[in-house]
Design an enzyme around this catalytic site. Structure first.
Site, PDB file in Angstrom:
ATOM      1  N   ARG A  58       0.752  10.473   1.344  1.00 32.19           N
ATOM      2  CA  ARG A  58       1.196  11.098   2.336  1.00 32.19           C
ATOM      3  C   ARG A  58       2.279  12.097   1.802  1.00 32.19           C
ATOM      4  O   ARG A  58       2.747  12.918   2.629  1.00 32.19           O
ATOM      5  CB  ARG A  58       1.603  10.387   3.805  1.00 32.19           C
ATOM      6  CG  ARG A  58       0.399   9.812   4.207  1.00 32.19           C
ATOM      7  CD  ARG A  58       0.676   9.128   5.600  1.00 32.19           C
ATOM      8  NE  ARG A  58      -0.279   8.073   6.355  1.00 32.19           N
ATOM      9  CZ  ARG A  58      -0.067   7.419   7.364  1.00 32.19           C
ATOM     10  NH1 ARG A  58       0.818   7.774   8.033  1.00 32.19           N
ATOM     11  NH2 ARG A  58      -1.058   6.647   7.733  1.00 32.19           N
ATOM     12  N   GLU A  62       0.700  -1.314   0.119  1.00 32.97           N
ATOM     13  CA  GLU A  62      -0.027  -0.090  -0.103  1.00 32.97           C
ATOM     14  C   GLU A  62       0.857   1.282  -0.038  1.00 32.97           C
ATOM     15  O   GLU A  62       1.479   1.399   1.075  1.00 32.97           O
ATOM     16  CB  GLU A  62      -0.938   0.019   1.273  1.00 32.97           C
ATOM     17  CG  GLU A  62      -1.497   1.404   1.535  1.00 32.97           C
ATOM     18  CD  GLU A  62      -2.245   1.338   2.745  1.00 32.97           C
ATOM     19  OE1 GLU A  62      -2.384   2.570   3.462  1.00 32.97           O
ATOM     20  OE2 GLU A  62      -2.386   0.336   3.555  1.00 32.97           O
ATOM     21  N   LYS A 115     -11.445  -1.518   6.643  1.00 34.06           N
ATOM     22  CA  LYS A 115     -10.299  -1.247   7.629  1.00 34.06           C
ATOM     23  C   LYS A 115     -10.408  -0.858   8.912  1.00 34.06           C
ATOM     24  O   LYS A 115     -11.584  -0.056   9.171  1.00 34.06           O
ATOM     25  CB  LYS A 115      -9.249  -0.115   6.880  1.00 34.06           C
ATOM     26  CG  LYS A 115      -8.031   0.270   7.448  1.00 34.06           C
ATOM     27  CD  LYS A 115      -7.380   1.342   6.708  1.00 34.06           C
ATOM     28  CE  LYS A 115      -6.315   2.107   7.508  1.00 34.06           C
ATOM     29  NZ  LYS A 115      -5.748   3.147   6.507  1.00 34.06           N
TER      30      LYS A 115
END
Length: 219
Positions: free
Chosen positions: A50, A46, A134
């Site tokens: 950011r 993943e 999640k």
């Protein structure tokens, strides 16, 4: 079209049982990093949105290593979801449940696993037809006991816990039959990436795979 795509992605995630979380500042390190993970037995990752380099890093990985299962994390808007898909992301994750992001992904055939934290979040996820979510940040909000408690009223859902998971508690999480896989960044710390210490990433991935094996055998 959406459900078959999600099913295929989940089949591959269930096989690995782990989703390494990577945050990259230098796109030139992206491919060597995922190569190290794959060498250690984790052909998936993943890439978090950011950093300013996230999209380019994702593009390089999916372009040069199309056989790997790579998604985008920290997706906060439909625009970011669209960018992730254009860069080759096979799935996306988000820290929370944004209805606009979920709807965009469902409309465009991009599997999404949004973050939940409370029973209210889970009910919102069910309203949107989600079957796997999640749970973030799992350790600060109570860890595995919390996950088992919150999962009990919602027997149809499965979970991808992240946030504080490490080699020390990985097997415990994976032993819970509602956990599809765990996400974690302990295999890819920023200092190792910056130093190009990809042998350490490979070894950490190998150790994580070994730690996950007893849980898999016990299910």
């Amino acid at each position: 079209m959406y459900e078959p795509v999600v099913s295929d992605i989940l089949t591959r995630i269930r096989r690995t049982r782990l989703v390494p979380i990577i945050t990259i500042d230098d796109p030139s390190k992206a491919v060597p990093l995922v190569d190290a993970l794959a060498s250690g037995g984790l052909p998936c990752a993943e890439v978090t949105f950011r950093t300013a380099s996230a999209a380019e890093s994702l593009r390089r990985i999916t372009g040069e290593r199309p056989d790997l299962l790579v998604g985008a994390g920290t997706v906060l808007s439909p625009e970011q979801a669209a960018l992730a898909q254009s860069c080759g992301a096979r799935f996306v994750l988000s820290p929370g449940l944004n209805r606009r992001v979920v709807r965009w992904c469902q409309d465009h055939g991009l599997p999404i696993f949004p973050g939940v934290c409370t029973p209210t979040d889970i009910e919102m996820a069910l309203e949107q037809g989600l079957e796997v979510v999640k749970v973030f940040p799992i350790e600060p909000i109570g860890g595995l006991p919390y996950l088992k408690a919150i999962a009990a009223p919602f027997p149809t859902l499965e979970y991808l816990p992240t946030g504080g998971i490490s080699a020390a508690n990985l097997a415990a999480y994976l032993s819970f039959d509602k956990v599809v896989a765990c996400g974690g960044s302990w295999m890819t710390p920023a200092a190792w990436i910056a130093a190009g210490a990809f042998d350490r990433v490979r070894d950490a991935a190998r150790d994580a795979v070994a730690a996950a094996r007893p849980a898999a055998a016990g299910r």
